[in-house]
Design a protein around this motif. Sequence first.
Motif, PDB file in Angstrom:
ATOM      1  N   LEU A 189      -1.815  -4.867  -6.107  1.00 47.05           N
ATOM      2  CA  LEU A 189      -1.791  -3.879  -5.423  1.00 47.05           C
ATOM      3  C   LEU A 189      -0.095  -4.804  -4.423  1.00 47.05           C
ATOM      4  CD1 LEU A 189      -2.083  -1.994  -2.352  1.00 47.05           C
ATOM      5  CD2 LEU A 189      -2.517  -4.111  -1.366  1.00 47.05           C
ATOM      6  N   ALA A 190      -0.057  -6.163  -5.665  1.00 44.16           N
ATOM      7  CA  ALA A 190       1.222  -6.262  -5.412  1.00 44.16           C
ATOM      8  C   ALA A 190       1.644  -6.501  -5.511  1.00 44.16           C
ATOM      9  CB  ALA A 190       0.956  -8.009  -4.669  1.00 44.16           C
ATOM     10  N   GLU A 191       3.855  -6.543  -6.010  1.00 42.74           N
ATOM     11  CA  GLU A 191       4.201  -6.851  -7.054  1.00 42.74           C
ATOM     12  C   GLU A 191       3.977  -7.781  -7.978  1.00 42.74           C
ATOM     13  OE1 GLU A 191       8.118  -3.567  -6.313  1.00 42.74           O
ATOM     14  OE2 GLU A 191       7.895  -4.907  -5.328  1.00 42.74           O
ATOM     15  N   VAL A 192       4.014  -8.763  -7.007  1.00 40.82           N
ATOM     16  CA  VAL A 192       3.839  -9.826  -7.789  1.00 40.82           C
ATOM     17  C   VAL A 192       2.348 -10.778  -7.215  1.00 40.82           C
ATOM     18  CG1 VAL A 192       4.846 -12.688  -8.061  1.00 40.82           C
ATOM     19  CG2 VAL A 192       6.405 -10.984  -7.506  1.00 40.82           C
TER      20      VAL A 192
ATOM     21  N   ALA B 247      -5.984   0.075  -7.649  1.00 44.36           N
ATOM     22  CA  ALA B 247      -4.923  -0.794  -7.109  1.00 44.36           C
ATOM     23  C   ALA B 247      -5.829  -2.129  -6.119  1.00 44.36           C
ATOM     24  CB  ALA B 247      -3.738  -0.533  -6.240  1.00 44.36           C
ATOM     25  N   VAL B 248      -5.504  -3.527  -6.539  1.00 44.79           N
ATOM     26  CA  VAL B 248      -6.613  -4.207  -6.721  1.00 44.79           C
ATOM     27  C   VAL B 248      -6.214  -5.394  -5.297  1.00 44.79           C
ATOM     28  CG1 VAL B 248      -8.631  -5.438  -6.973  1.00 44.79           C
ATOM     29  CG2 VAL B 248      -7.942  -3.893  -7.652  1.00 44.79           C
TER      30      VAL B 248
ATOM     31  N   GLU C 168       4.281   5.703  -5.096  1.00 43.91           N
ATOM     32  CA  GLU C 168       4.616   5.867  -7.328  1.00 43.91           C
ATOM     33  C   GLU C 168       3.036   5.953  -8.139  1.00 43.91           C
ATOM     34  OE1 GLU C 168       6.021   1.764  -7.946  1.00 43.91           O
ATOM     35  OE2 GLU C 168       7.224   2.086  -6.591  1.00 43.91           O
ATOM     36  N   ARG C 169       1.906   5.941  -6.949  1.00 42.16           N
ATOM     37  CA  ARG C 169       0.526   6.413  -7.894  1.00 42.16           C
ATOM     38  C   ARG C 169      -0.206   7.213  -6.825  1.00 42.16           C
ATOM     39  NH1 ARG C 169      -0.358   3.375 -13.166  1.00 42.16           N
ATOM     40  NH2 ARG C 169      -1.460   5.487 -12.734  1.00 42.16           N
TER      41      ARG C 169
ATOM     42  N   VAL D 110       0.700  -0.983  -0.218  1.00 36.45           N
ATOM     43  CA  VAL D 110      -0.130   0.190  -0.299  1.00 36.45           C
ATOM     44  C   VAL D 110       1.084   0.838   0.232  1.00 36.45           C
ATOM     45  CG1 VAL D 110      -1.983   0.842   0.982  1.00 36.45           C
ATOM     46  CG2 VAL D 110      -1.686  -1.240   1.273  1.00 36.45           C
ATOM     47  N   ARG D 111       1.931   1.528   1.044  1.00 39.01           N
ATOM     48  CA  ARG D 111       2.867   2.356   0.999  1.00 39.01           C
ATOM     49  C   ARG D 111       3.653   2.987  -0.436  1.00 39.01           C
ATOM     50  NH1 ARG D 111       3.238   0.875   6.827  1.00 39.01           N
ATOM     51  NH2 ARG D 111       4.836  -0.515   6.637  1.00 39.01           N
TER      52      ARG D 111
END
Length: 350
Positions: free
Chosen positions: A293-296, A270-271, A227-228, A221-222
Amino acid sequence: MERIVVTDVVAEARRALGERLLILAHHYQRDEIVEAADYRGDSLELSRRAAASDARWIVFCGVHFMAETAAVLAKEGQRVLIPREDAGCFLAHSIDYPSLMELWRVLSDVMDPDEEVIPVAYVNTTADVKAFVGEKGGACCTSSSAETVLRWAFSRRPRVLFVPDQYLGRNTARRLGIPEEEIVVWDPRFPDLDRERFARARLILWRGTCNVHVRFLPEDVRRVRRERPEAKVIVHPECRPEVVELADEVGSTSYIIKTVTTSPPGSVWAVGTEERLVSRLAKENPEVEVFSLAEVPPFCSYMSLTRPEDLGAILGGLLSGEERNVVEVPPEIREPARLSLERMLEITSK
Ligand code: 13P
Ligand code: SF4
């Protein structure tokens, strides 16, 4: 090539079986499966569809507890078939009838559970766990009905046992304003009862989690905020409470879909939920921007098991007069399990 063949089988089964066939798919299923279904939905919507249907064969494309729920609610003569019998669920595997009985026995050291405690089970449980809940006067809930069912439960007895998703339980408790000191967590692997805390507790949570939704972290989340900054964060209530607290919105699968699809063009989301749903939302709603929401991004490995050829095999079987992978629940489990599900459907229909 495979896809064409499966599509042909689906079309042929529809032609030959007409209204006797109902194909249901959960939102986390692969795109090809969702496209082949009569209805896609979250677990509450699909249990309602199954319960309302007069089809002879309900082919349930989802995980086993969902098909089992449909089998429990099925009418006389209806059959529920699941394309992959090995499609389990991390949450459903975290609890069983004997360990629930053991907790009830241990609780009786510090309270009278039959008088004071009402059990509420997330539908992500096996039928025998639902049966226990039904026998003890409790009800099931889904992620979209957890708050309503918990309110109902607290209006009936002073304490609630919520199983098996500790995060859904805690996130919902926070919405209801239940203070931390009145919440305890029971870990079946370390069955030690803190007598004082349990004696004070109003909400007892089972230590289960979904391995997909725990993958979202506060750091995600941070990072998105950094970044967005224009993005809004929306997460499923199976996520960690620390993540839910930082998010802009929290809600069930159907709430997430509704919120994103009705947001103004140009919105950015971001979900925090299962990746097949997130990428389908992005694909079907080009006027808004949707990303994980996750990078992966995490996939549910159990939901991913069902491939078009598995659905094709079930439908091909029906076309040749063979019922494959029928989900059956013995009557002594089905009846009390049905009670707990019917209570949920009744509570949420008001
Ligand atoms: P829904 O109740 O939102 O469909 O969720 C089911 C599930 O398995 C979530 O991980
Ligand atoms: Fe179970 Fe989690 Fe998969 Fe949902 S996403 S079916 S809770 S393992």
